[in-house]
Write a protein that holds these residues in place. Structure first.
Motif, short mmCIF file in Angstrom:
data_model
loop_
_atom_site.label_atom_id
_atom_site.label_comp_id
_atom_site.label_asym_id
_atom_site.label_seq_id
_atom_site.Cartn_x
_atom_site.Cartn_y
_atom_site.Cartn_z
N HIS A 170 0.82 -1.21 0.00
CA HIS A 170 0.00 0.00 0.00
C HIS A 170 0.85 1.26 0.00
O HIS A 170 0.52 2.24 -0.68
CB HIS A 170 -0.96 0.00 1.18
N ASN A 171 1.93 1.28 0.76
CA ASN A 171 2.77 2.48 0.76
C ASN A 171 3.34 2.75 -0.63
O ASN A 171 3.33 3.89 -1.11
CB ASN A 171 3.90 2.35 1.78
N ILE A 223 0.64 19.15 -1.69
CA ILE A 223 -0.65 18.84 -1.05
C ILE A 223 -0.51 17.59 -0.18
O ILE A 223 -0.98 17.55 0.97
CB ILE A 223 -1.74 18.64 -2.12
N GLY A 224 0.15 16.57 -0.71
CA GLY A 224 0.33 15.35 0.05
C GLY A 224 1.14 15.55 1.30
O GLY A 224 0.83 14.97 2.35
N MET A 248 -1.50 10.99 -8.15
CA MET A 248 -2.64 11.26 -7.26
C MET A 248 -3.31 9.94 -6.93
O MET A 248 -3.23 8.98 -7.68
CB MET A 248 -3.65 12.20 -7.92
N VAL A 249 -3.99 9.92 -5.78
CA VAL A 249 -4.72 8.73 -5.33
C VAL A 249 -6.15 9.14 -5.05
O VAL A 249 -6.40 10.16 -4.39
CB VAL A 249 -4.07 8.12 -4.08
N LEU A 250 -7.09 8.36 -5.55
CA LEU A 250 -8.51 8.65 -5.37
C LEU A 250 -9.10 7.76 -4.28
O LEU A 250 -8.78 6.57 -4.19
CB LEU A 250 -9.26 8.39 -6.69
N PHE A 256 -6.52 7.83 5.30
CA PHE A 256 -5.40 8.03 6.21
C PHE A 256 -4.15 7.30 5.73
O PHE A 256 -3.03 7.78 5.91
CB PHE A 256 -5.79 7.58 7.61
N GLU A 257 -4.35 6.13 5.11
CA GLU A 257 -3.20 5.40 4.58
C GLU A 257 -2.52 6.20 3.47
O GLU A 257 -1.29 6.33 3.43
CB GLU A 257 -3.66 4.05 4.02
N ALA A 258 -3.33 6.73 2.53
CA ALA A 258 -2.77 7.46 1.40
C ALA A 258 -2.14 8.78 1.84
O ALA A 258 -0.99 9.10 1.49
CB ALA A 258 -3.84 7.71 0.35
N ALA A 259 -2.88 9.56 2.62
CA ALA A 259 -2.35 10.85 3.07
C ALA A 259 -1.15 10.66 3.99
O ALA A 259 -0.21 11.45 3.97
CB ALA A 259 -3.44 11.65 3.77
#
Length: 365
Positions: A249-250, A330-331, A258-260, A279-282
């Motif tokens: 996932h990381n 942004i990330g 970008m991740v949706l 929360f995982e993506a951010a």
């Protein structure tokens, strides 16, 4: 310092995320409770091939007890083993024996044992019992010492109160920075936009509206789709990955520009339901796009820490207007916000305060 609690937790699975989106939520909170000194035994069934698709070995921060997914003797033995715990938790969505466990865990309730219902899909549960006045769970709600929920905000709290819940408190998803964090980009997952999510009936239409529509509007862009069940109806510029292990996932979140994230229909209606993927993506520093739902600003600031889209057209517009540098900024702002306000250590202290407040109240009674 509160006295350590012995907690028995009946859930879907702690060791496998296979058809089990709550896995990282359980892991984050239970690991953080362990760091506070509490002891957790997690009881899970051998069902849905989860044991054959483990993401982790049995951890050293919880004891895992696996019982047979067929026949009641195994789950009965597990329930008896949990007798005497300070806290017994029945989570929603175990997948087998749910109605039986929701009723039978209450037999363990006593002067020294609190029994909690922990709803990891409260919007779906509440809509189910609202549509079926004869649902046996309705009569059980007032008997639990407390209802905790994966999210849902004021609408979920109000609905559970109307069902007679003594207390209902949302315990939101959060970031475990030891598990979800920036890593080097992985060529397997380099893309303009990535999405992780299993195909589910109340998610399918929204994935089409936000993800597939964006792919159709941006045919020159590369899209990655992770998750089980997406066997047909996928645009040609979307690469299907199938099940993506939590181990990856990381890398997935750090490699796509970008991740949706797309909420399920019921969660979007209730609002205040940020899923684990947010929360995982951010937490990995991804530039996250979310479908519009009420309450997102309580977790991340729209426009500066997260991008909010009303539909697939707006997702496609973000792909054209937000370059790699802006996306990375942004990330990074999102990651810092979560570290400051929304980690599982924050959530575990919230749970500890709730449980210890109940213990103090009973001691004074």
């Amino acid at each position: 310092m509160p006295e350590p609690l012995n907690i028995a937790f009946f859930g879907s699975s702690l060791v496998s995320s296979y058809w089990n989106g709550a896995a990282t939520y359980y892991r984050g909170i239970i690991h953080a409770l362990h760091r506070l000194g509490h002891r957790v035994t997690f009881y899970e069934p051998d069902a849905f091939e989860r044991q054959q698709h483990r993401d982790i070995d049995d951890p050293d921060w919880a004891k895992v007890v696996v019982y047979p997914g067929e026949g009641e003797s195994g789950v009965e033995a597990a329930l008896e083993q949990a007798r005497g715990a300070d806290v017994v938790v029945k989570a929603s969505g175990v997948g087998v024996f749910d109605a039986w466990l929701e009723r039978e865990v209450l037999r363990l309730q006593g002067e020294r044992t609190a029994v909690l219902f922990w709803d990891v899909d409260a919007p779906a549960t509440l809509e189910r019992v609202d549509q079926d006045r004869g649902d046996p769970f309705r009569e059980l709600v007032p008997r639990y010492d407390m209802v905790l929920t994966y999210g849902g905000g004021p609408r979920v709290v109000s609905a559970y109160r109307e069902l007679g819940a003594r207390e209902c408190v949302p315990v939101y998803n959060a970031l475990d920075p030891a598990t979800h964090h920036p890593v080097p980009r992985d060529p397997r997952f380099v893309a303009d936009l990535g999405f992780l999510g299993n195909r589910l009936p109340d998610r399918e239409e929204r994935v089409d509206r936000f993800f597939f529509e964006a792919a159709r509007r941006a045919p020159s862009r590369r899209f990655l789709l992770g998750g089980s069940g997406w066997d047909e109806g996928v645009p040609s510029n979307v690469e299907r990955l199938g099940h993506v292990s939590t181990r990856d996932h990381n890398a997935f979140n750090c490699s796509a520009r970008m991740v949706l994230n797309v909420n399920r229909e019921s969660m979007a209606r209730f609002g205040w339901s940020p899923p684990t993927r947010v929360f995982e993506a951010a937490g990995a520093g991804a530039c996250l796009i979310v479908d519009a739902w009420e309450g997102i600003e309580d977790f991340l600031e729209p426009g500066t820490e997260v991008l909010v889209a009303e539909d697939g057209l707006q997702v496609a517009e973000y792909l054209e207007s937000v370059g790699s540098g802006s996306a990375a900024a942004i990330g990074e702002r999102a990651r810092k916000r979560l570290l400051a306000d929304h980690t599982y250590d924050h959530r575990a202290r919230q749970v500890e305060d709730l449980l210890c407040a109940r213990t103090r109240a009973e001691a004074l009674a």
